[in-house]
Motif scaffolding. Structure first.
Motif, PDB file in Angstrom:
ATOM      1  N   ASP A  35       0.840  -1.207   0.000  1.00 31.04           N
ATOM      2  CA  ASP A  35       0.000   0.000   0.000  1.00 31.04           C
ATOM      3  C   ASP A  35       0.868   1.249   0.000  1.00 31.04           C
ATOM      4  N   LYS A  36       1.900   1.255   0.840  1.00 31.02           N
ATOM      5  CA  LYS A  36       2.793   2.414   0.905  1.00 31.02           C
ATOM      6  C   LYS A  36       3.513   2.617  -0.427  1.00 31.02           C
ATOM      7  N   LYS A  73       2.803   5.937  -2.577  1.00 28.16           N
ATOM      8  CA  LYS A  73       3.940   6.828  -2.828  1.00 28.16           C
ATOM      9  C   LYS A  73       4.078   7.103  -4.322  1.00 28.16           C
ATOM     10  N   PRO A  95      -4.970   1.271  -2.137  1.00 29.82           N
ATOM     11  CA  PRO A  95      -4.037   2.409  -2.015  1.00 29.82           C
ATOM     12  C   PRO A  95      -4.310   3.520  -3.033  1.00 29.82           C
TER      13      PRO A  95
END
Length: 362
Positions: free
Chosen positions: A5-6, A10, A102
């Motif tokens: 997800d990060k 990002k 995300p």
């Protein structure tokens, strides 16, 4: 939030930011090339130019926000697909809906940012942007004037007050052929004519030149004619300025109050204000719809590579902008309710997003 997800979030935010950083200088360069001769000719101070391009950056980014967002998602999602990263993610047991999460987080962040900009920052930038253009770059003064303005400025009980100005210049705050009429029980009791009217910011009054006032009595009338008279009237210069110009330069609270005031006055141009008001809410919501469409279109690895995905994305983005502009204009010029006209593109593309998402899951 998991590592995947990060990673996606990002990429989502960084690619969108890079897209803005890449295209805004291009827009500024094109604008400078078109206007540099007039800037040099009129000897505009460098500080004014820098402030103008600061406002231009905000105005330009807000105007093309859907295209920037859509193309940035298409770009980095296509890269994920071409690198078979999406296949690896889905093969690990993650569902497509989970993979989409995300992206939705990113859409929430971008939407909140767009909403706050539209409420507070964009109006200020729009005012500076338009003021500079109309004051320094427009050769034809008609672009900053309104003409044949009728307004009801007061209606309390049996008293009604109306004004008329043949044309009004926003920058000089000067109007011509001014008329004020006061009625009681639908009978004219007072009328004022002036060749020219000018608003004084300091005293909040209007200077009327070649002032003529007629007070109508039961048996005779009283007439007063003087060269100049200072009068405090119950209307603001904003009531006489260009419709779109005024709406774009107000914060959400100011615009809401202005709409309520104009609705009470029976303003026939109220739809124009409502279109601007509703767009402040519809534009951030479009971030979710365009995000889903972009992911659904670009998550497949195609034979033509990223080029095919970008081509599809550009077509869809420009069709969305086209729908948005056309229905906004129809709401202003026809009987289509502004709420329906502004939200219809989101509704249509929302259905398209649901359809593409369903196929993408398969």
């Amino acid at each position: 939030m998991k590592i995947i997800d990060k990673y996606i979030l990002k990429r989502y935010l960084v690619t969108f930011s890079v897209m803005l950083i890449m295209f805004i200088p291009i827009g500024i360069t094109i604008d400078v090339s078109e206007k540099v001769n007039k800037m040099i000719e009129k000897k505009i101070p460098l500080t004014d130019i820098l402030v103008y391009y600061g406002d231009f950056t905000v105005y330009f980014a807000n105007l093309l926000f859907p295209i920037f967002l859509f193309l940035s998602i298409i770009w980095f999602t296509s890269k994920l697909a071409n690198n078979t990263e999406i296949i690896a993610i889905l093969s690990s047991g993650i569902s497509f809906s989970r993979f989409l999460r995300p992206f939705i987080y990113g859409a929430v962040i971008v939407s909140i940012f767009a909403l706050l900009m539209g409420f507070f920052l964009v109006p200020k930038a729009s005012k500076g942007f338009n003021d500079f253009r109309y004051q320094n770059l427009k050769g034809n003064s008609q672009t900053r004037e309104t003409s044949d303005i009728f307004r009801q400025i007061k209606k309390e009980g049996n008293i009604e007050e109306n004004i008329y100005v043949s044309n009004y210049n926003y920058l000089s705050q000067t109007g011509f052929n001014f008329t004020y009429e006061k009625f009681q029980d639908n009978v004219l009791i007072e009328k004022v004519n002036a060749k020219r009217i000018h608003y004084n910011e300091e005293t909040k009054t209007y200077a009327l030149y070649e002032y003529n006032k007629r007070t109508i009595g039961q048996t005779n009338d009283q007439i007063m004619s003087i060269e100049k008279n200072e009068v405090a009237y119950n209307f603001e210069p904003d009531d006489l300025t260009p419709v779109i110009y005024v709406a774009e330069t107000m914060t959400i609270g100011e615009l809401n109050k202005f709409i309520n005031k104009e609705r009470a006055r029976g303003n026939g141009n109220i739809n124009t204000y409502l279109v601007v008001f509703y767009k402040k809410f519809s534009l951030p919501i479009s971030a979710f719809i365009l995000t889903i469409i972009a992911v659904a279109v670009s998550s497949m690895k195609r034979r033509g590579g990223m080029g095919i995905n970008l081509a599809i994305g550009i077509v869809i983005a420009f069709v969305f902008i086209f729908f948005d502009k056309v229905f906004g204009t129809l709401a202003e010029k026809s009987s289509i309710p502004p709420f329906i006209a502004v939200w219809l593109p989101n509704f249509v593309f929302g259905i398209l997003a649901a359809y593409l998402l369903r196929n993408a899951k398969r």
